[in-house]
Design a protein around this motif. Sequence first.
Motif, short mmCIF file in Angstrom:
data_model
loop_
_atom_site.label_atom_id
_atom_site.label_comp_id
_atom_site.label_asym_id
_atom_site.label_seq_id
_atom_site.Cartn_x
_atom_site.Cartn_y
_atom_site.Cartn_z
N MET A 53 0.82 -1.19 0.00
CA MET A 53 0.00 0.00 0.00
C MET A 53 0.86 1.25 0.00
O MET A 53 0.42 2.30 -0.43
CB MET A 53 -0.87 -0.01 1.25
CG MET A 53 -2.00 0.96 1.17
SD MET A 53 -2.97 0.86 2.64
CE MET A 53 -1.71 0.98 3.87
N MET A 54 2.09 1.13 0.51
CA MET A 54 2.87 2.34 0.69
C MET A 54 3.80 2.64 -0.47
O MET A 54 4.26 3.75 -0.62
CB MET A 54 3.72 2.19 1.95
CG MET A 54 2.88 2.06 3.19
SD MET A 54 3.89 2.17 4.64
CE MET A 54 5.12 0.96 4.29
N VAL A 55 4.08 1.62 -1.26
CA VAL A 55 5.07 1.83 -2.31
C VAL A 55 4.51 2.75 -3.40
O VAL A 55 3.41 2.55 -3.87
CB VAL A 55 5.45 0.46 -2.92
CG1 VAL A 55 6.14 0.64 -4.23
CG2 VAL A 55 6.31 -0.32 -1.96
N MET A 59 7.96 9.28 3.19
CA MET A 59 6.93 10.26 3.55
C MET A 59 5.60 9.58 3.82
O MET A 59 4.89 9.92 4.77
CB MET A 59 6.76 11.28 2.43
CG MET A 59 7.85 12.32 2.40
SD MET A 59 7.39 13.77 1.44
CE MET A 59 7.57 13.13 -0.21
N ILE A 60 5.27 8.60 2.99
CA ILE A 60 4.00 7.90 3.18
C ILE A 60 3.99 7.19 4.52
O ILE A 60 3.01 7.24 5.27
CB ILE A 60 3.74 6.91 2.03
CG1 ILE A 60 3.55 7.67 0.73
CG2 ILE A 60 2.53 6.05 2.31
CD1 ILE A 60 3.33 6.78 -0.46
N ILE A 61 5.11 6.52 4.84
CA ILE A 61 5.19 5.84 6.13
C ILE A 61 5.00 6.86 7.25
O ILE A 61 4.26 6.63 8.21
CB ILE A 61 6.54 5.13 6.29
CG1 ILE A 61 6.69 4.04 5.23
CG2 ILE A 61 6.68 4.55 7.67
CD1 ILE A 61 7.99 3.30 5.30
N GLY A 62 5.67 8.02 7.08
CA GLY A 62 5.55 9.06 8.10
C GLY A 62 4.11 9.51 8.28
O GLY A 62 3.63 9.67 9.41
N ILE A 63 3.43 9.68 7.16
CA ILE A 63 2.04 10.14 7.23
C ILE A 63 1.18 9.11 7.96
O ILE A 63 0.31 9.47 8.76
CB ILE A 63 1.48 10.37 5.81
CG1 ILE A 63 2.24 11.47 5.13
CG2 ILE A 63 0.01 10.63 5.85
CD1 ILE A 63 1.47 12.72 4.91
N ILE A 84 -10.49 6.47 7.50
CA ILE A 84 -10.17 5.84 6.21
C ILE A 84 -10.10 6.89 5.12
O ILE A 84 -9.16 6.93 4.32
CB ILE A 84 -11.22 4.77 5.86
CG1 ILE A 84 -11.16 3.64 6.84
CG2 ILE A 84 -11.00 4.27 4.44
CD1 ILE A 84 -12.16 2.55 6.56
N THR A 85 -11.10 7.79 5.06
CA THR A 85 -11.09 8.76 3.97
C THR A 85 -9.94 9.74 4.10
O THR A 85 -9.33 10.12 3.11
CB THR A 85 -12.42 9.53 3.90
OG1 THR A 85 -12.69 10.12 5.17
CG2 THR A 85 -13.54 8.63 3.49
N VAL A 86 -9.61 10.13 5.33
CA VAL A 86 -8.46 11.04 5.48
C VAL A 86 -7.19 10.37 4.98
O VAL A 86 -6.37 10.98 4.29
CB VAL A 86 -8.30 11.49 6.95
CG1 VAL A 86 -6.96 12.15 7.15
CG2 VAL A 86 -9.40 12.46 7.31
N PHE A 87 -7.05 9.09 5.32
CA PHE A 87 -5.86 8.39 4.83
C PHE A 87 -5.85 8.35 3.30
O PHE A 87 -4.81 8.59 2.67
CB PHE A 87 -5.80 6.97 5.37
CG PHE A 87 -4.70 6.17 4.75
CD1 PHE A 87 -4.97 5.22 3.78
CD2 PHE A 87 -3.38 6.43 5.08
CE1 PHE A 87 -3.94 4.51 3.18
CE2 PHE A 87 -2.36 5.73 4.47
CZ PHE A 87 -2.63 4.77 3.53
N LEU A 88 -7.01 8.06 2.70
CA LEU A 88 -7.08 8.04 1.24
C LEU A 88 -6.69 9.39 0.66
O LEU A 88 -5.97 9.47 -0.32
CB LEU A 88 -8.49 7.66 0.79
CG LEU A 88 -8.89 6.20 1.00
CD1 LEU A 88 -10.33 5.99 0.58
CD2 LEU A 88 -7.98 5.28 0.21
N HIS A 89 -7.17 10.46 1.29
CA HIS A 89 -6.82 11.80 0.83
C HIS A 89 -5.31 12.00 0.88
O HIS A 89 -4.68 12.43 -0.09
CB HIS A 89 -7.48 12.87 1.70
CG HIS A 89 -8.92 13.11 1.40
ND1 HIS A 89 -9.38 13.40 0.14
CD2 HIS A 89 -10.01 13.10 2.19
CE1 HIS A 89 -10.69 13.57 0.17
NE2 HIS A 89 -11.10 13.39 1.41
N LEU A 90 -4.73 11.71 2.04
CA LEU A 90 -3.30 11.98 2.22
C LEU A 90 -2.47 11.14 1.27
O LEU A 90 -1.61 11.65 0.54
CB LEU A 90 -2.89 11.70 3.66
CG LEU A 90 -3.47 12.65 4.72
CD1 LEU A 90 -3.09 12.20 6.10
CD2 LEU A 90 -2.97 14.06 4.46
N ASN A 91 -2.73 9.84 1.28
CA ASN A 91 -1.96 8.96 0.42
C ASN A 91 -2.15 9.31 -1.05
O ASN A 91 -1.22 9.36 -1.83
CB ASN A 91 -2.39 7.51 0.68
CG ASN A 91 -1.44 6.51 0.06
OD1 ASN A 91 -0.30 6.84 -0.21
ND2 ASN A 91 -1.90 5.31 -0.17
N GLY A 92 -3.39 9.56 -1.41
CA GLY A 92 -3.69 9.87 -2.81
C GLY A 92 -3.03 11.15 -3.28
O GLY A 92 -2.44 11.20 -4.34
#
Lengths: 291, 458, 292
Positions: free
Chosen positions: A130-132, C276-280, C218-226
Motif C-alpha cells: 500500500m505504501m510503495v 513520507m508515506i510511512i511518516g504520514i 479511512i477517507t483522510v488516509f485516502l486523501h493523504l496517500n492519494g
Amino acid sequence: MNMNGENRFAIPIRFNGIAGMLLKFIIYMVFISICLIVFIPLISVLITSFKTFVEMGYSSSLSLPSTFNLENYKTVLEEGHILIAFKNSLILVAASVLINTLVSSTAAYCITRFDFRYKKIVMALFILGMMVPHYTTEIARFSIIRDMGLYNTLLGPIVLYAAADLMQIYIFKQFMDKIPRSLDESAMIDGASYMGIFWKIIFPLIIPASATLAIIKAVIVINDMYIPYLYMPGIKNLTLTTMLMFFNDAQQGSWNVLSAAIVIVMVPTVIVYVIFQKYIFSGITAGANKG
Amino acid sequence: MNNMKMKRVGLIALLTVLIVSVLLTGCGNGNSNSNSNSNSNSNSNSNNDTNQTSSAGANESADKKSEAKPITLTIHANTDNLEKNYNLTEVYQKSHPNVSFEFQISKDDNAQGLKIKAVADELPDLMFLHPVWIPGLKDYLEPLNDTAAYKQNKFAKDFQIDGKAYGIPEFTFGDYVYYKKSIFKEYNLSIPKTWGEFLDVVQTIKDGDKYTPIIMGAKSTWPVYAFNELMPLIVANNGQLWNEIATQDDPFSKDKPFYQASVKIKELYDIKPFGPDPLGISSDQAKAMFAAGEGAMVTFGGWYMAQAANLGADMDDIGVFLMPVRDTVDEPYRAINMVDWFLATPNNGENKEAALEFINWFYTNQDGFYQKVIDSETQMSTVEGVEPSNNPFKDAYEGITPEFVTVGIVNEAYTKLQAATKFDSKEFGVRMMAGKDLDSMSDELNEKWKAARAKLGD
Amino acid sequence: MNSILRQKQLTLICFLFLPTALMLMFVAYPSLKLIQQSFTDWNGVSKSFNYIGLANYYEIFTNAPEVWISLKNNFVYMFMHLASVPVAIFIAVLLSSKIKGSQFFKLTVFLPYILNGVAVAYLFSYFFSPVGGTFNGLLELFHLESLIQGWLSDERIVNFTLAFVSVWRFTGFHIVLYVAGILSIPSDLYEAAELDGAGFLQKIRYITIPGIWTVIQITVFLHLNGTLQTFDIPFVMTNGGPAGASSTFSLYSIQMAFQYNQMGMASAMGVILLIMIIGIIFLQNKLMDRKG
C-alpha cells in the motif's frame, strides 16, 4: 429495516415552521449547487460534441449547436477504435475484479481465522504494497512483466490489478471478525474442511462487502491510465483510457471531436450506473454499516 | 481418508500448476515483438533461427519471400499516416506479401515509452526518432552504415555518432513563418527582412487590435522552439552550437550567442504578440486555430503546410517567409535547415532482417512510395535522386541567397550536462514568456553549468 | 489431529500462494530495485551504471529546488482535499436526512467518481481552456470577465484548478461513504440525546462524528496517500506545465527519469516518497486513533 436503512436511522432534523422552511430552502440550495457543479461541465462537453469545426470558431462555448450534428461521433467511431477499447476494458474489469475478489477474500480468511508462523511477514508485505509509490516502481515491474511474456497482452495488467491490497484485506477482516467462530466449529464437526468452511459459510456472509470492494476495484481498473499506457501500446490492446489518449494525440486540437469521444466513453458507464444504482448503493451502505 | 486427501492434494497441486503456467505463458503471446496474431509464436522461433545461421542471409530470406511465414513489424511513430494516408501495408505487400505493420503511436516528447522498452528489451522493430533521442538509445540501435538506405541518403552521414549511423532521416525541412496574405494586405505590410522590421510588423498587427499577431501553443512547451531553440543557432551561425556550449564554462553570458539571441526574443515577447494566454493553448490547438483563420502568423517547420491543408485552411491565403533574425540587410540571411525522423531498428530485434529490408525499401524509393510521401507531406527529400514534385516554399527563398544552418546532432558531453543542469532551451523560453527575468535566469544557468562541468570532469 | 494441521497448512498455502507471490513479484522486488537504483547514477537506458552512495539524496536535499516546488504543489492538492472533508461531512449529513429527493442527489454526487478519469481530465482541459472554454464563457455571461485568469497557464492558479478537478472527482465517493456511516448510527442514541436537551449541532458533534470516526479515518488516509501520489490529472491536463509549475512529486520523478535521464535520482525521489508515506501513516495514527 428497509433496504436503504434510510428512514430508520437518519439524523432527525426537524422541519417545522418558518425555521424549518428556511432550513429546507437552504438545503435545497446546497443540493442544487452540487447538481450544477456536477452537471455543467458534463453538459458543456455534450453540447460541444455536436458542433462543427467552423462553429467552434465563431460561436461562444455556451451557445447551442445549430443542428444535431453527428459528424464528430462518426469520426470517433471510424477512427477511434472504440469497440476494441470497450471490449478490452470490459475484459480487464471482469477478469481483474473476479480474480481480485477471490484472492483478497481468501487471503483475508487466512489472516483472520488462522495463526501461523509467517503471518507477520505476509501482513508486512501487504502493508508495503500500500505504501510503495506506484509510478516510479513501474520501471522495475516492467522487466518482470516482460520476462513473464505478458508485455502487450491483456493478461499483464490483469495480473497487476488482481493483487490484493491492504484496504480490501482490512475491510474483509472487519466483516469476518463479526462472524462467530462457533459457526466454523459446528461446520467442522459436521465434517467440513477449512476450505469448505470458507466457501459454504464465510463467503456467503461477506458478499455485501465483496460487492462494495468489487465496485471500487472496477472503477479503479476502468479508470487506470498508467498501466495500460505502459504495458499495452499496441492498437489491438487499447482500453478506454488509452484510446482517449491515443485519439487525442491523433487528432489535431479540435475540441468538438474530442468531446464526442469523451461522451462516447462516459455514456456506457453512466447507463450501467443508473441501472444498477440500487445495488451499488445498498452494497456500499451495507459495507460501511458493518465497518 | 488418506486416499481422499491424496486426491484432494493432487487436485489442488494441479490447479496451482495450471494457474501458474497460464500466467507464465500469457495466453500464448510469448516474448515476441509482434502482436497477438496466432502465427506470431511460430514466427519468432523461425526468425531467430534465420538470424543465427546467417547474418548476411538477407538475400536468402528475400528469395524465400513467397513462402515466408507472416511477419508483423511494429513501428513507433508520432502518427500512423503512412498507413492511413498512403496504405503502407497494401503497397509493401506487393513485393513482401508476408509482412504487415502494427503502428505504436506516441506523441511523447521525451521518448519515455521507448526508453522503458529499451531497458526491457521490447523495442519495436522500427522507430522514427528525433535526433536528440538517438544518443540516449544508441546502445540499443543497429548501426546502418552498410545499408543501401544509408548510401543513398544525403544527410545520414552527417548525423553519425562515433562513426556509426544509427538512423536514416526521413525528411529535411526549413522553419518558416506562415502568414495570412489578406491580413498583411489589410495593414499594408511587406515581408520583413530584418528583425527590427519583423517586430514592427508584429506591433502593427497588435495595435490594430483585431488579430492576434502570432498564434503560439506554449502549453505544449515545444512550439517556442522556433525562437528559443533555433535563433541561438542562427545568431551563432553554428548548427552544432549546443556541442560547443558543452565545452564552455559560461555559455550563457552576455557576450555569447545564446544570451544575444535571448535578448532579441525578449524584445518580441515583451510586445506580447501571442494573445492573452499563450501558455494555455496547446500545440494542437494552435495548429487548428491558425488553420481555422485565427491570427496573422504562426511559426512551424515545413511539415505544417500539409497539416494546415488537412485542417481545412484556406491555402490560397497562406504564404511563407523565413524568420529574419539579422539586424541589417547587409548581413547574410540565415535559414534553418532541419533533418528529422530518423528511422532506426534495434540491434537485437527478432525481426531485424525484415526491418532492415524495409528500411532499404523505403529509402531507395521502391514502388515510388517515398516520393509519394514527401510530395503529400510537403517535405524535402533526404534521398539522393528523389526531389519533391513541387516546392510550396519557394516564395520564402525568392530574391534571397540564404546561408543555411543545418541543425546537427548533440553529442554525449552535451547530453550529460543537459541532464545534470536540467537545461532545456524550450522550457527556458516558456519561463521567459511567463515573465521570468532573463538576466537572473542566465546567471543562474551559468553557475549550474560551470558546477556541472566541474563535477563531470571535462 | 495431524490431518487437521495438514489441512490447515494446505488451505493456507493454497489461499495465500497467489497473493503472496503477486506481492513478492510486484511489490517487494520492485521496491528493492528502487532502493538499489537510488544509490546509482543510472540514466535509465544505458547498460552500465556506477554506485555513487548517497550522492543522489544529497543532491535532492541541497541542489534541487524543483523537487520541493513539486512537493509544494502536492500540498495544494492535500490542502484542498482535506478542506473538502468537513464540506463532505456536512453534505452527507444533509443527504442522510429525511428530506425529499435526497436519493437523487446522492446519485448525482457519486456520478463524478465513476466517470473515466482521463475523460474527466480532457473534459476539464476544455472547460478551463482560454479559447472558447466553458468556464470563461460562464464568467462572461455573468459579466464577470474581469475574473478571467489563465486557469491552466498561470502558475499561481494552475495547481488550485487541477486540485479542484481532483476534488470534483473524488468527493462524491467520500460523501457516500459518510452517508452510509451516518445511517448506521442507531436512532436511539439521538433520541437519548434529545431527552438530555441536546441541540442539532451537539448531536452532530457528540454522536454523528464519533459514530463515523472510522470512516473519517479511512477517507483522510485516502486523501493523504492519494494526494502525495497525484499523477494522472496533471499528467494529462498540463504535463506539469507551464515549465514545471504544476508538476507533482510523482510527475517530476517520472520526468527526472525520462526527460533528464536520471533514473538514479528519480529512484531516490521514490524512496523519499515511500518514507513520507510511512511518516504520514504514523502521524495519522497518532492524531486520529482516539477511538477504534
